[in-house]
Write an enzyme that holds these catalytic residues in place. Structure first.
Site, PDB file in Angstrom:
ATOM      1  N   SER A 145       0.865  -1.175   0.000  1.00  0.00           N
ATOM      2  CA  SER A 145       0.000   0.000   0.000  1.00  0.00           C
ATOM      3  C   SER A 145       0.900   1.222   0.000  1.00  0.00           C
ATOM      4  O   SER A 145       2.089   1.136   0.308  1.00  0.00           O
ATOM      5  CB  SER A 145      -0.877  -0.008   1.254  1.00  0.00           C
ATOM      6  OG  SER A 145      -1.475   1.256   1.491  1.00  0.00           O
ATOM      7  N   TYR A 160      -2.920  -1.131  10.176  1.00  0.00           N
ATOM      8  CA  TYR A 160      -2.834  -1.309   8.720  1.00  0.00           C
ATOM      9  C   TYR A 160      -1.457  -0.895   8.215  1.00  0.00           C
ATOM     10  O   TYR A 160      -0.811  -1.624   7.443  1.00  0.00           O
ATOM     11  CB  TYR A 160      -3.927  -0.494   8.043  1.00  0.00           C
ATOM     12  CG  TYR A 160      -3.972  -0.675   6.546  1.00  0.00           C
ATOM     13  CD1 TYR A 160      -4.550  -1.804   5.981  1.00  0.00           C
ATOM     14  CD2 TYR A 160      -3.420   0.276   5.691  1.00  0.00           C
ATOM     15  CE1 TYR A 160      -4.590  -1.988   4.604  1.00  0.00           C
ATOM     16  CE2 TYR A 160      -3.456   0.104   4.311  1.00  0.00           C
ATOM     17  CZ  TYR A 160      -4.033  -1.024   3.778  1.00  0.00           C
ATOM     18  OH  TYR A 160      -4.063  -1.193   2.414  1.00  0.00           O
TER      19      TYR A 160
END
Length: 255
Positions: A145, A160
């Protein structure tokens, strides 16, 4: 030059392939000629994806698999090997989002995020890696990401970001270990794309302003804009590229 991106005769395994980016990755590889094994928990959705993939003229296999269960990972990899005879490409795509303030984040949220976004990536890579070591060939693409490398003001993403940052470092470590077996391991770092996981974020009016502030292109990613990256890392075009992180983010991490 086009032959560099030809995947005919290759077998790809894609996790989290029942929706979102997983479907896009599987479709992009199939369009280049790869046969595709599709793994996810929701087998009814996998069957739909399988039908669409087969319309592209390649073979597809749908396998129900919870990637937080190591036994299921081993069984799924064995089924793919039995069905196709090999695995050339692994796309570790399965993942979840988490957005709780660090000071009140539950143990459950932290552990679940790490289990799916990091532990499952390693355990799947380990099982597929065993086959690739024997083959002396393999392409592993882990989906990170932009939050593998940056956080975001006002967005509580400690679990995350930690998991995705670790995925990037795991890719570097595995690339170092397995280069001698002709296995490449790389990470793609998408910014925000429309998917089930991001539906609650990208549809928010406030997030539109965040995108304008943080993304030089001023928009989220469009369907198909990750295809080039996944095909590059899956193909022989990247034969001398390993341990790398490629952001596909409209310039988000450039500022």
């Amino acid at each position: 030059m086009s032959d560099l991106f030809d995947l005919k005769g290759k077998v790809a395994l894609v996790t989290g392939a029942s929706s979102g980016l997983g479907v896009q990755f599987a479709t992009a590889l199939a369009r280049q000629g790869a046969d595709v094994a599709l793994l996810a928990r929701r087998v009814e959705k996998l069957d739909e994806v399988k039908k669409d993939i087969e319309k592209l003229g390649v073979k597809a296999l749908a396998i129900q698999c919870d990637v937080t269960d190591n036994a299921q990972i081993r069984e799924a990899v064995a089924k793919v090997k039995e069905h196709f005879g090999k695995i050339d490409i692994l796309v570790n795509n399965a993942g979840i989002g988490a957005g709780e303030p660090a000071e009140t984040q539950s143990d459950e949220t932290w552990n679940k995020t790490i289990d799916i976004n990091l532990n499952a990536v390693y355990f799947t890579a380990r099982e597929v890696g065993k086959l690739m070591v024997e083959q002396k060939y393999g392409k592993i693409i882990n989906i990170g990401s932009i939050h593998s490398v940056v956080a975001m003001a006002g967005l509580p993403i400690s679990a995350y970001a930690a998991s995705k940052g670790a995925v990037m470092q795991l890719s570097k470590a595995l690339a170092n270990e397995w280069a001698k077996y002709n296995i490449t391991v790389n990470t793609i770092g998408p910014a925000y794309f429309e998917s089930e996981m991001t539906a609650g974020i990208v549809g928010n009016e406030g997030f539109a302003q965040v995108v304008k502030t943080y993304c030089p292109m001023g928009r989220i990613g469009k369907r198909g804009e990750l295809d080039g990256a996944i095909v590059y890392f899956a193909s022989d075009a990247s034969s001398y590229t390993t341990g790398q992180y490629l952001a596909v983010d409209g310039g988000w991490t450039a500022i």
